[in-house]
Design a protein around this motif. Structure first.
Motif, PDB file in Angstrom:
ATOM      1  N   GLU A 196       3.343   0.066  -8.511  1.00 39.43           N
ATOM      2  CA  GLU A 196       3.274  -1.177  -9.294  1.00 39.43           C
ATOM      3  C   GLU A 196       4.343  -2.162  -8.829  1.00 39.43           C
ATOM      4  O   GLU A 196       4.047  -3.337  -8.568  1.00 39.43           O
ATOM      5  CB  GLU A 196       3.471  -0.848 -10.772  1.00 39.43           C
ATOM      6  CG  GLU A 196       3.555  -2.061 -11.670  1.00 39.43           C
ATOM      7  CD  GLU A 196       4.005  -1.702 -13.073  1.00 39.43           C
ATOM      8  OE1 GLU A 196       4.616  -2.562 -13.740  1.00 39.43           O
ATOM      9  OE2 GLU A 196       3.765  -0.558 -13.520  1.00 39.43           O
ATOM     10  N   VAL A 197       5.574  -1.694  -8.707  1.00 46.82           N
ATOM     11  CA  VAL A 197       6.677  -2.549  -8.270  1.00 46.82           C
ATOM     12  C   VAL A 197       6.404  -3.114  -6.883  1.00 46.82           C
ATOM     13  O   VAL A 197       6.573  -4.310  -6.623  1.00 46.82           O
ATOM     14  CB  VAL A 197       8.002  -1.752  -8.280  1.00 46.82           C
ATOM     15  CG1 VAL A 197       9.098  -2.514  -7.536  1.00 46.82           C
ATOM     16  CG2 VAL A 197       8.443  -1.452  -9.711  1.00 46.82           C
ATOM     17  N   THR A 198       5.951  -2.238  -5.966  1.00 47.12           N
ATOM     18  CA  THR A 198       5.774  -2.641  -4.570  1.00 47.12           C
ATOM     19  C   THR A 198       4.611  -3.612  -4.398  1.00 47.12           C
ATOM     20  O   THR A 198       4.738  -4.643  -3.723  1.00 47.12           O
ATOM     21  CB  THR A 198       5.575  -1.405  -3.685  1.00 47.12           C
ATOM     22  OG1 THR A 198       6.651  -0.488  -3.899  1.00 47.12           O
ATOM     23  CG2 THR A 198       5.536  -1.792  -2.221  1.00 47.12           C
TER      24      THR A 198
ATOM     25  N   LEU B  99      -7.017  -7.162  -4.260  1.00 43.80           N
ATOM     26  CA  LEU B  99      -8.202  -6.325  -4.445  1.00 43.80           C
ATOM     27  C   LEU B  99      -7.818  -4.850  -4.512  1.00 43.80           C
ATOM     28  O   LEU B  99      -7.064  -4.353  -3.682  1.00 43.80           O
ATOM     29  CB  LEU B  99      -9.187  -6.518  -3.292  1.00 43.80           C
ATOM     30  CG  LEU B  99      -9.914  -7.857  -3.188  1.00 43.80           C
ATOM     31  CD1 LEU B  99     -10.811  -7.865  -1.955  1.00 43.80           C
ATOM     32  CD2 LEU B  99     -10.730  -8.129  -4.440  1.00 43.80           C
ATOM     33  N   MET B 100      -8.349  -4.166  -5.529  1.00 45.91           N
ATOM     34  CA  MET B 100      -8.179  -2.722  -5.675  1.00 45.91           C
ATOM     35  C   MET B 100      -9.529  -2.114  -6.006  1.00 45.91           C
ATOM     36  O   MET B 100     -10.453  -2.812  -6.416  1.00 45.91           O
ATOM     37  CB  MET B 100      -7.183  -2.398  -6.789  1.00 45.91           C
ATOM     38  CG  MET B 100      -5.823  -3.030  -6.619  1.00 45.91           C
ATOM     39  SD  MET B 100      -4.705  -2.533  -7.945  1.00 45.91           S
ATOM     40  CE  MET B 100      -3.414  -3.771  -7.749  1.00 45.91           C
ATOM     41  N   ALA B 101      -9.628  -0.802  -5.845  1.00 45.49           N
ATOM     42  CA  ALA B 101     -10.878  -0.103  -6.129  1.00 45.49           C
ATOM     43  C   ALA B 101     -10.842   0.504  -7.528  1.00 45.49           C
ATOM     44  O   ALA B 101      -9.773   0.808  -8.061  1.00 45.49           O
ATOM     45  CB  ALA B 101     -11.118   0.992  -5.087  1.00 45.49           C
ATOM     46  N   THR B 102     -12.028   0.697  -8.100  1.00 41.50           N
ATOM     47  CA  THR B 102     -12.128   1.351  -9.404  1.00 41.50           C
ATOM     48  C   THR B 102     -12.001   2.853  -9.202  1.00 41.50           C
ATOM     49  O   THR B 102     -12.968   3.604  -9.267  1.00 41.50           O
ATOM     50  CB  THR B 102     -13.466   1.005 -10.087  1.00 41.50           C
ATOM     51  OG1 THR B 102     -13.577  -0.416 -10.178  1.00 41.50           O
ATOM     52  CG2 THR B 102     -13.531   1.565 -11.497  1.00 41.50           C
ATOM     53  N   THR B 103     -10.775   3.273  -8.931  1.00 41.29           N
ATOM     54  CA  THR B 103     -10.423   4.680  -8.770  1.00 41.29           C
ATOM     55  C   THR B 103      -9.326   4.981  -9.786  1.00 41.29           C
ATOM     56  O   THR B 103      -8.885   4.099 -10.522  1.00 41.29           O
ATOM     57  CB  THR B 103      -9.896   4.943  -7.355  1.00 41.29           C
ATOM     58  OG1 THR B 103      -8.743   4.100  -7.132  1.00 41.29           O
ATOM     59  CG2 THR B 103     -10.947   4.617  -6.299  1.00 41.29           C
ATOM     60  N   THR B 104      -8.871   6.214  -9.818  1.00 40.50           N
ATOM     61  CA  THR B 104      -7.778   6.539 -10.740  1.00 40.50           C
ATOM     62  C   THR B 104      -6.543   5.706 -10.407  1.00 40.50           C
ATOM     63  O   THR B 104      -5.823   5.267 -11.303  1.00 40.50           O
ATOM     64  CB  THR B 104      -7.433   8.032 -10.669  1.00 40.50           C
ATOM     65  OG1 THR B 104      -7.220   8.412  -9.299  1.00 40.50           O
ATOM     66  CG2 THR B 104      -8.553   8.876 -11.225  1.00 40.50           C
ATOM     67  N   VAL B 105      -6.323   5.451  -9.118  1.00 41.45           N
ATOM     68  CA  VAL B 105      -5.189   4.621  -8.713  1.00 41.45           C
ATOM     69  C   VAL B 105      -5.418   3.170  -9.099  1.00 41.45           C
ATOM     70  O   VAL B 105      -4.572   2.524  -9.728  1.00 41.45           O
ATOM     71  CB  VAL B 105      -4.935   4.738  -7.194  1.00 41.45           C
ATOM     72  CG1 VAL B 105      -3.893   3.700  -6.737  1.00 41.45           C
ATOM     73  CG2 VAL B 105      -4.448   6.132  -6.843  1.00 41.45           C
TER      74      VAL B 105
ATOM     75  N   PRO C 242      -4.186  -3.479 -13.899  1.00 44.95           N
ATOM     76  CA  PRO C 242      -3.646  -4.228 -15.036  1.00 44.95           C
ATOM     77  C   PRO C 242      -2.122  -4.326 -15.016  1.00 44.95           C
ATOM     78  O   PRO C 242      -1.565  -5.351 -15.414  1.00 44.95           O
ATOM     79  CB  PRO C 242      -4.129  -3.420 -16.241  1.00 44.95           C
ATOM     80  CG  PRO C 242      -5.363  -2.712 -15.749  1.00 44.95           C
ATOM     81  CD  PRO C 242      -5.052  -2.375 -14.324  1.00 44.95           C
ATOM     82  N   ALA C 243      -1.445  -3.265 -14.542  1.00 45.37           N
ATOM     83  CA  ALA C 243       0.019  -3.278 -14.510  1.00 45.37           C
ATOM     84  C   ALA C 243       0.534  -4.312 -13.511  1.00 45.37           C
ATOM     85  O   ALA C 243       1.486  -5.054 -13.794  1.00 45.37           O
ATOM     86  CB  ALA C 243       0.545  -1.885 -14.155  1.00 45.37           C
ATOM     87  N   VAL C 244      -0.099  -4.374 -12.337  1.00 49.97           N
ATOM     88  CA  VAL C 244       0.308  -5.363 -11.334  1.00 49.97           C
ATOM     89  C   VAL C 244       0.031  -6.777 -11.843  1.00 49.97           C
ATOM     90  O   VAL C 244       0.854  -7.689 -11.692  1.00 49.97           O
ATOM     91  CB  VAL C 244      -0.422  -5.113  -9.999  1.00 49.97           C
ATOM     92  CG1 VAL C 244      -0.224  -6.278  -9.034  1.00 49.97           C
ATOM     93  CG2 VAL C 244       0.077  -3.818  -9.362  1.00 49.97           C
TER      94      VAL C 244
END
Length: 317
Positions: free
Chosen positions: A75-77, A91-97, A103-105
């Protein structure tokens, strides 16, 4: 305002995930409309640049806190890199990561976030995202305001990036905050890999809650054995402990692309469809004629599985 698209890279055992390649494809299209570059953000050892064709550059950050995945460290990085580069879209994927991180980023950036994204475009300079809501029953088209936005995309929604040369790698210093994290990963527990790999199967037989009782699994297992195919399942059976996690198909399980996918007693929730919609032939059996699975199945029947499966076993035998 920069118009670059920042793609958060995910990998498994040193191989970039299919979801990441799809994000690079989506990023390529968005960057073309915005007039920016596609920046692949790789956190951890090795840049993996040779697997990230479609990116203009790979931003590579290495630090012990980034491997294995630590939500606070990532999140910080991601937030710091996105802010420093003035990225227009992350852009991120709908994965556990991705679901954990997105939302945190966005909160750190003070930017809007749209999850379950299946489409993204730029209309008159305005970023517009299409997302699934109400469990995938409706599509919402959202104008995303602001100078930055985070989009968390559902796998299979975008064509993967293809062609292109190996992108340039740009080392990026790790944020100083990584040396004072409040979160530490004590242990990483890997899933049992001794079971059959359902992602490699050309033919799969899958069963859902319509089976009714655990003892009834033997009926469908008999058909799977007769066909020489592994038996897979939807999430409810795994949650009840009737099937192992390694056999779960869906968003929170495994994504499969067999030549034929035979389904019994599976209603077709969006979470399951996401994991098997790319099968070449989908055959569904469900007594509910309004079951969502019939919207994606190539062949469907409302016959009772307890009548159909024994007949199939006899025919195959």
């Amino acid at each position: 305002m920069a118009n670059d698209v920042l793609v958060v890279v995910e990998e498994q055992d040193g191989t970039v995930t299919d979801a990441t390649r799809e994000l690079l494809g989506a990023g390529r299209a968005l960057a073309g409309e915005l007039g920016g570059d596609v920046l692949a953000l790789r956190l951890g050892p090795g840049s993996l640049a040779e697997q990230l064709a479609g990116a203009d550059r790979v931003l590579h950050v290495e630090h012990p806190a980034l491997e294995p995945y630590n939500p606070e460290a990532w999140e910080v990085t991601v937030a710091e890199v996105a802010k420093d580069r003035g990225a227009r879209v992350v852009l991120m994927a709908t994965t556990t990561v991705g679901m954990d991180l997105g939302p945190a980023v966005a909160a750190r950036l003070g930017a809007p976030v749209v999850c379950y994204v299946v489409g993204a475009a730029v209309d008159g300079g305005q970023l517009v995202a299409t997302a699934k809501i109400y469990g995938g029953k409706l599509l919402a088209e959202v104008e995303v305001p602001g100078e930055a936005a985070v989009l968390v995309a559902i796998g299979g929604s975008f064509a993967p990036a293809s062609g292109g040369s190996v992108p340039e790698v740009e080392p990026v210093p790790a944020p100083a905050a990584l040396d004072g994290l409040r979160t530490a990963v004590r242990q990483r527990i890997e899933p049992d890999r001794s079971d059959v790999d359902i992602t490699a199967a050309d033919l799969l037989v899958a069963v859902g809650r319509g089976i009714g009782d655990r003892d009834n699994l033997e009926l469908v297992q008999e058909l799977a054995d007769a066909l020489g195919a592994p038996l897979a399942s939807s999430r409810p059976l795994v949650d009840q402990g009737w099937m192992p996690k390694s056999r779960q198909v869906g968003k929170s399980g495994l994504k499969v692309k067999p030549k034929a996918y035979l389904m019994f007693g599976i209603s077709g929730a969006p979470e399951h469809i996401e994991g098997m919609r790319d099968a070449e032939l989908i055959v569904a059996c469900n007594t509910d004629p309004n079951a969502p699975i019939f919207e994606v199945a190539h062949v469907g029947t409302t016959a009772d599985l307890f009548d159909l499966v024994p007949a199939l076993v006899e025919r195959v035998g």
